[in-house]
Each structure stands twice: as structure tokens, then as C-alpha cells.
Enzyme design. Structure first.
Site, PDB file in Angstrom:
ATOM      1  N   GLU A 178     -11.270  34.400  49.601  1.00 13.37           N
ATOM      2  CA  GLU A 178      -9.951  34.061  49.066  1.00 13.37           C
ATOM      3  C   GLU A 178      -8.871  35.045  49.533  1.00 13.37           C
ATOM      4  O   GLU A 178      -8.072  35.539  48.740  1.00 13.37           O
ATOM      5  CB  GLU A 178      -9.996  33.990  47.539  1.00 13.37           C
ATOM      6  N   ASP A 232     -18.143  27.739  41.126  1.00 15.16           N
ATOM      7  CA  ASP A 232     -17.223  28.739  40.599  1.00 15.16           C
ATOM      8  C   ASP A 232     -17.046  28.575  39.094  1.00 15.16           C
ATOM      9  O   ASP A 232     -16.036  28.032  38.652  1.00 15.16           O
ATOM     10  CB  ASP A 232     -15.864  28.549  41.313  1.00 15.16           C
ATOM     11  N   GLU A 287     -12.349  30.675  31.943  1.00 17.57           N
ATOM     12  CA  GLU A 287     -11.373  30.184  32.916  1.00 17.57           C
ATOM     13  C   GLU A 287     -11.350  28.658  33.006  1.00 17.57           C
ATOM     14  O   GLU A 287     -10.289  28.044  33.055  1.00 17.57           O
ATOM     15  CB  GLU A 287     -11.686  30.789  34.290  1.00 17.57           C
TER      16      GLU A 287
HETATM   17  O1  GCW Z   1     -12.600  31.356  40.141  1.00 19.86           O
HETATM   18  C1  GCW Z   1     -11.829  32.090  40.979  1.00 19.86           C
HETATM   19  C2  GCW Z   1     -10.661  32.507  40.164  1.00 19.86           C
HETATM   20  C3  GCW Z   1      -9.930  33.668  40.768  1.00 19.86           C
HETATM   21  C4  GCW Z   1     -10.939  34.785  40.993  1.00 19.86           C
HETATM   22  C5  GCW Z   1     -12.032  34.278  41.917  1.00 19.86           C
HETATM   23  C6  GCW Z   1     -13.129  35.303  42.125  1.00 19.86           C
HETATM   24  C7  GCW Z   1     -10.567  37.132  40.867  1.00 19.86           C
HETATM   25  O2  GCW Z   1      -9.821  31.419  39.984  1.00 19.86           O
HETATM   26  O3  GCW Z   1      -8.900  34.053  39.893  1.00 19.86           O
HETATM   27  O4  GCW Z   1     -10.318  35.925  41.519  1.00 19.86           O
HETATM   28  O5  GCW Z   1     -12.643  33.161  41.354  1.00 19.86           O
HETATM   29  O6  GCW Z   1     -14.106  35.244  41.402  1.00 19.86           O
HETATM   30  O7  GCW Z   1     -12.985  36.148  42.986  1.00 19.86           O
END
Ligand code: GCW
Length: 694
Positions: free
Chosen positions: A291, A365, A393
Site C-alpha cells: 500500500e 484483509d 475496521e
Molecule cells: O486494512 C487495511 C487498512 C489500512 C491499514 C492496512 C494494513 C495500516 O484499511 O488502514 O493500514 O490494512 O494493515 O497495513
């Protein structure tokens, strides 16, 4: 006068036994409520009348005494008397040099209880365990407890930014008061350590994995030392995230290439500097090439080469590297689910001994339900650690009551090879065994926002210590410690909690659906999201005749990443459990389910079941009102109403959307949506600061 004081204390205790009218939740599961029964009070009073604490337990010994003082005064109205000789004591607390295990034994035929810790922290854990017995109203006559943690690194990951905001945090701002550290230790920092120690958590990564290199500046390290010193007596080590480009950003180098000797040297010096300040620093957590974060691949190096360079810098000091496996290609045509295994499986055996590969529980995720990540059981020569997410989340943020103990346990007990080698067994077999949870706490007075969020922190700690414990039992204990001791209410609340995880799966993403939440906030339904960068369509692939993604051996081959016979179990439609159906299979709307319903009808059924479950949680919560303090009861009731509204939003939005393809209609014996699909699409997403509040 003495009689008068006794009567006064008694009156106080009686008064305190009614549900308090105002509890804000700050005390968590360490409320130490007054013991009502006189005989039990006397029993405890005699067992704690004289306490011996071995005098070389250092600051941990002080923490033990502090906890005993608080607990006993609150529960029986007396402070213990500390004695210098073992032979004079009713409670004897001693320990060896190091280790976290402990025993608590009653000496037969006497009123003496003996605690022996492997090390001082073991003795502290034992003290909490003994107080736990008291909080559960047990007699202390026949104690014969021996415990040792099953997993050695039990760590909270805080996604706290240096400016005090928390990524994906829904309970206020960061608790770390950087501007006044190391001088001012906010009392909350000690309460944080007490809470963690009471459930065996022994580490904290204090900053966000989307890291700022500045956290490695001397400025911040000096402040971090304040936290490390405050938490050391409680057995909690501090860790930092390490931004891979730090040698460039704060070191003035031209590159962060792990094969460049100057880069490796910079990290070595940085590690030396950290350990001069914090001799027991835990190590680094790294999000690399994920990311948008920098990483070794920026220089054509592998994840193993990047991780090992950091590991070598930490190794002389006993530090470790948690290297995250959360990577995926930014390519919509490549199934995201298979990315992380593809990347890391070939690197098995290439990581240094002090590296733990930290893997999210499932391959996407943190969805409401995912099958376990195939790297568990797929990396036999690597220490593989678990990353759970405690902050909700994708599960309604701090607005929804969802007991995650069920989710954690489901993953930990998943069979990885058909011979009963569970995910927990995989964790335990690593050279370094480790489990992490992305924390859900912040500056809100009750720490977690939703009062039931505390149960998720609690169950994470308990399952980290012993992954085989029953999440139902843990829920029950949490309720008794935190909310009420009334048996009927405990049962009612426990049933609610146990059901709540299934409820959120049902009203958000049943039957293996995933990643259909709002793009930005990850709260609320948005299966219709579709733009050139990101599309929910890639995850559900809805069409007029089918839904789901073919991830079988004929499709993206995600099933091939599991060992046999687990591969078959997911790959073969006749074996695949309903809860993972659309995760692995693409099926026509008229597909006949095990229930006898068609797939479309089953989807309608499940979404409605989720809403019904929230409705029944509301009526159950109503029933326990006489046994919960007013403030917390009211707050949970209000949040449950919000949860119901949002559950209906999910149900109606998703069903109308999917039906715009399926064209089957919602059977008339189910509630019909009150609004059009366009209406649901137009609802603004809470917490979407950019989109909504601008
Ligand atoms: O699920 C995603 C989240 C991000 C997070 C990422 C990760 C810290 O939306 O906010 O970043 O995973 O786990 O690195």
C-alpha cells in the site's frame, strides 16, 4: 467507635452491591467490587492478613503490592499487612530469575497460599490470577494452579500516528502523551499496563505500520524510553515500526538499499542507539512494499533480504523483526487473495532466526469472516506469527456489539493439514512464537468506545496466552468481572455475545461474500463501488446469472495454496462449507443450497437472519437492565439501536443491489426494503470525513 466504623463499612458494602448508578467503564475487568457475603469476606481477610513479597522483585514487586492494596481495600475494605518473614505470612509471593510461568498452591490443612513465579513477571501474573479467583467469588482453599503461556510474544499493535490520531481507531486519540514524555507518566499509561499484564499481554508496538521515519529520531526515542520504563515492571516491552526509507529520510543517505553496506551500518548504529536507551527494546515491526510503503523491492531485493538486514542490526541486542506479509499487487486483474502466499511461500527458510513473518488471519484483509491464511502451515521453516485486528475496521467500528473471541478462536483452531495441526499449533511451533492484535483503544473514558469492545481486548489477551481456551468461557468471565454477577443476566449476555459475531457476518457479508464495504471508511455497504482504481465488483463479480469468484483449481487457484485435504475441502463444491461458498466458488442464482433454498433465497434469508439477531440482542439487553449500572446499560442500548439501523442499511442496500442483477425479487414473506436502491446508494458514510464533513 470501632463498632461504628464496622457498621459504616458494612453499609457501604451493602450499598455497593446494588448495580451502581454510574459506571463509566474505565476500570475495565479490574473493578474489584466489594464482596457482599460476610463469610467470604472473612475468608479472604484471613488469607490476605499477612503477605510476604520476596524483597528482590524490584519494581515488579511494587506493582504486585500496589495491585493487592487496591484490590483488597476495594473488595474487603482492608489493606494487607506486609511481613518480612515467610513463616509469618498467609500469602507468600516469591519468584525465580526470569520467566512468565507461575504456580499458585494452597498449603493443605492451613490458610496459607503460596505463589511462585518463574520470574518476577510470573509472580505478577500469578497475583492477577489469584485476584481473578476472588473476583469470581471462589474460595482459596484448594488452589492448585500452574500456568505458562503457550505463545511467547503477545503484542498489541497500535496504529497510532505521532500527531495523536489513530488509523482505523474508533475510540478517540492516542494515549501516548509524547509532548510531555518522558517526564510525565500519565496515570492512564500505568492503568494500560495493569490491564495488559492482567491478561498476559507482554508487548506494544506503539506507532502506526504506515510509519513515520521520525519515530526513530533521537527526540522520539528519548520519549519512548519513558514508556518503556513505565511498563517494564509490568512485563511489557516496547517495539517500534521501522520505515524502510528511514536511512534516507532521517539518515541523510541517498539510498535505503538493504545490500548497501552504508544502509546496513546505519540500521546497526540506530539499533545500538535504541538499546543504549532501552536495553530490553523488543524490536521492529515493518510494513514494506505494501500500500505505497517503501521496501526492499524498490531496490530489486526480496522481502527476506530486507528483513534480514534489520534482523542483523537487532540480533546482538536480542531484538526481533516482525515482517508483515500483508502485500498485494495493485492490479485488478490479479486475484488479491493469492498475492501474499505467492510472494512469501518461495522465501520459506530464507529468513533469519530472529524474524517473525506476521500474517493477517485471513488472505484478504480483516473481513467479518475469512478462511485462515494459507501461509499458516505453508511456511514450515519460518516463524509465522498471527495478526488479528481488535479494532473493528470492517465490523461496524466501535458502533456495533461484536464479540471477537469467537472469530479469534475460529481461526486459531482451524485445521491446516487434515491431521488436526491447527493454526495455533503452527504459531507455537515457530522458533519465536508470536501473536499480535491491532488495538481498539484510545482516549475515550472507557478505552474502547463501545463498552463491549473491552471484551475483544480481553479475549485477545486470554487467547494469546492459551489459544485453546473456550471463547464462551472467556466471555462469561469477562461479563462477571466487568458487568454483572447475576447468573441469569450472565447467561443472557453471554448468549448475545456468542451470537454477535455470526450476526455481523449475516447482515454484512454472508456466505463468503467479502470486501463489499464502503471504499473509504470500511463501514456501511457499498457493493456498487466501481471506479478505475478499486472495485467491489472484483470481489463479488455479480452478474445476471451468477455471483462469487471462482478461486478453485479451475479459477484463480487460491484453493491450491492450502495443503491437502484442506485444498479439496474448499475446492470441491460438495465439501465446501456454506460460510466460504462465494469466497471460493462462483455459482448461479438458482444453485440449490444444503438448506433446500436457492442461492438467492439463502442470501435473503441470511441477511434477514442477521437483522433478526440484532433485534433479539436488543430485547435481551432490555431484560438485564436491573442488573447493569444505568449509564452503561443506557449507552449499550443506544448503540444497539444504531447497530440495528445499520444492519438494515446493509441488508436492504445489498439485497436491492444484488437483485438489480438477479431479478428474483425479495420473497414476500420477508420484510421489504423501505426505499429504492438509489436511496441506499445516496446515504453518506459515517466517518467519511473528507466526503461528508467538508
Ligand atoms: O486494512 C487495511 C487498512 C489500512 C491499514 C492496512 C494494513 C495500516 O484499511 O488502514 O493500514 O490494512 O494493515 O497495513
Amino acid at each position: 467507635m470501632k463498632r461504628f466504623i464496622e457498621l459504616f463499612i458494612l453499609a457501604l458494602l451493602c450499598f455497593a452491591s446494588l448495580p451502581a448508578s454510574a459506571e463509566n467503564g474505565y476500570d475495565l475487568w479490574l473493578r474489584y467490587r466489594p464482596v457482599e457475603k460476610k463469610s467470604l469476606r472473612n475468608h479472604y481477610a484471613s488469607r490476605f492478613s499477612k503477605v510476604y513479597v520476596q524483597d528482590d522483585l524490584g519494581a515488579t514487586g511494587d506493582a504486585i503490592k500496589d495491585e493487592l492494596d487496591r484490590a483488597l481495600y476495594s473488595m474487603i475494605g482492608k489493606h494487607p499487612e506486609y511481613v518480612a518473614e515467610k513463616k509469618d505470612a498467609k500469602l507468600i509471593i516469591s519468584s525465580g530469575d526470569s520467566g512468565e510461568g507461575f504456580s499458585i498452591k494452597s498449603k493443605p490443612g492451613t490458610q496459607v497460599t503460596e505463589i511462585i513465579g518463574e520470574g518476577p513477571v510470573g509472580a505478577l501474573y500469578a497475583t492477577y490470577a489469584l485476584l481473578h479467583e476472588m473476583q469470581m467469588g471462589k474460595l482459596l482453599d484448594n488452589l492448585d494452579i500452574e500456568r505458562r503461556p503457550e505463545i511467547s510474544r503477545r503484542v498489541l499493535n497500535h496504529w497510532d500516528n505521532l500527531n495523536g490520531t489513530i488509523e482505523r481507531g474508533y475510540a478517540g486519540y492516542s494515549l501516548w502523551n509524547w509532548e510531555r514524555l518522558p517526564h510525565d507518566i500519565d496515570p492512564r499509561l500505568i492503568d494500560y499496563a495493569r490491564a495488559n499484564a492482567s491478561i498476559g499481554i507482554n508487548g506494544a508496538v506503539v506507532n502506526n505500520v504506515n510509519a513515520s521515519a521520525r519515530s526513530l529520531d533521537r527526540d522520539w526515542l528519548v520519549r519512548l524510553k519513558g514508556l518503556a520504563d513505565a511498563w517494564r515492571p509490568y512485563g511489557i516491552k516496547v517495539y517500534l515500526t521501522a520505515k524502510f526509507s528511514a536511512p534516507i529520510e532521517i539518515g541523510g543517505l541517498a539510498t535505503a538499499d538493504p545490500k548497501d553496506p552504508a544502509v546496513a551500518e546505519w540500521w546497526k548504529k540506530k539499533a545500538d542507539e535504541i538499546y543504549t536507551l532501552i536495553p530490553d527494546f523488543g524490536g521492529f515491526l515493518v510494513k514494506a512494499n505494501s500500500e505505497g510503503q517503501p521496501g526492499p523491492q524498490d531496490y530489486g531485493r526480496t522481502h527476506a533480504e530486507g528483513a534480514n538486514m534489520l534482523a542483523e542490526a537487532l540480533e546482538p541486542h536480542g531484538g526481533i523483526v516482525f515482517w508483515r506479509a500483508f502485500v498485494y499487487r495493485n492490479d485488478r486483474n490479479h486475484d488479491r487473495i493469492v498475492s501474499s502466499y505467492e510472494e512469501f511461500h518461495p522465501l520459506d527458510g530464507k529468513f533469519n532466526d530472529n524474524v517473525v513473518l506476521q500474517v493477517k488471519n485471513g488472505p484478504i484483509d480483516f473481513q467479518p469472516r475469512e478462511p485462515f491464511h494459507p501461509l499458516f502451515g505453508g511456511m514450515d521453516q519460518t516463524s509465522v506469527g498471527m495478526e488479528f485486528q481488535i479494532t473493528q475496521e470492517n465490523l461496524g467500528h466501535a458502533g456495533h456489539l461484536v464479540y471477537l473471541g469467537k472469530l479469534f478462536s475460529e481461526v486459531l483452531l482451524s485445521d491446516t493439514d487434515g491431521n488436526g495441526r491447527s493454526v495455533a499449533d503452527v504459531l507455537k511451533s515457530g522458533k519465536i512464537s508470536a501473536i499480535a492484535g491491532v488495538s481498539n483503544i484510545g482516549s475515550e473514558i472507557n478505552w474502547t468506545g463501545h463498552p463491549f469492545g473491552q471484551a475483544n481486548w480481553y479475549s485477545f489477551g486470554r487467547l494469546s496466552w492459551n489459544p485453546e481456551e473456550s471463547p464462551e468461557d472467556i466471555a462469561e468471565e469477562w461479563i462477571r468481572l466487568t458487568l454483572t454477577d447475576d447468573d441469569q443476566s450472565v447467561k443472557t449476555i453471554k448468549d448475545m455475545m456468542v451470537m454477535s459475531r455470526e450476526a455481523v457476518v449475516n447482515y454484512e457479508m454472508p456466505l463468503g461474500l467479502n470486501h463489499i464495504m464502503n471504499y473509504a471508511t470500511h463501514n456501511g455497504p457499498e457493493p456498487w463501488h466501481h471506479d478505475p482504481v478499486w472495485s467491489a465488483y472484483d470481489y463479488h463479480k455479480v452478474s445476471c446469472d451468477s455471483i462469487g469468484v471462482d478461486r478453485t483449481l479451475r479459477g484463480t487457484r487460491a484453493t491450491a495454496q492450502y495443503k491437502q485435504p484442506i485444498c479439496d475441502k474448499f475446492d470441491d463444491l460438495s465439501l465446501c462449507p456454506d460460510e466460504y461458498l462465494l469466497w471460493f466458488h462462483r455459482l448461479p442464482w438458482d444453485y440449490k443450497m444444503r438448506s433446500g433454498r436457492t442461492l438467492w433465497h439463502e442470501l435473503v434469508y441470511k441477511y434477514n437472519e442477521g437483522v433478526n439477531q440484532v433485534e433479539s440482542m436488543i430485547s435481551d439487553w432490555d431484560k438485564v437492565s436491573a442488573h447493569i449500572d444505568k449509564d452503561r446499560h443506557k449507552r449499550v442500548a443506544a448503540l444497539l439501536r444504531l447497530q440495528l439501523e445499520e444492519a438494515k442499511w446493509w441488508r436492504d442496500g445489498c439485497l436491492l443491489f444484488f437483485d438489480s442483477y438477479a431479478r428474483k425479487g425479495i420473497p414476500t414473506d420477508y420484510p421489504q426494503p423501505q426505499h429504492s436502491l438509489d436511496y441506499y446508494k445516496s446515504i453518506p458514510f459515517p466517518y467519511d470525513w473528507d466526503g461528508y464533513y467538508k
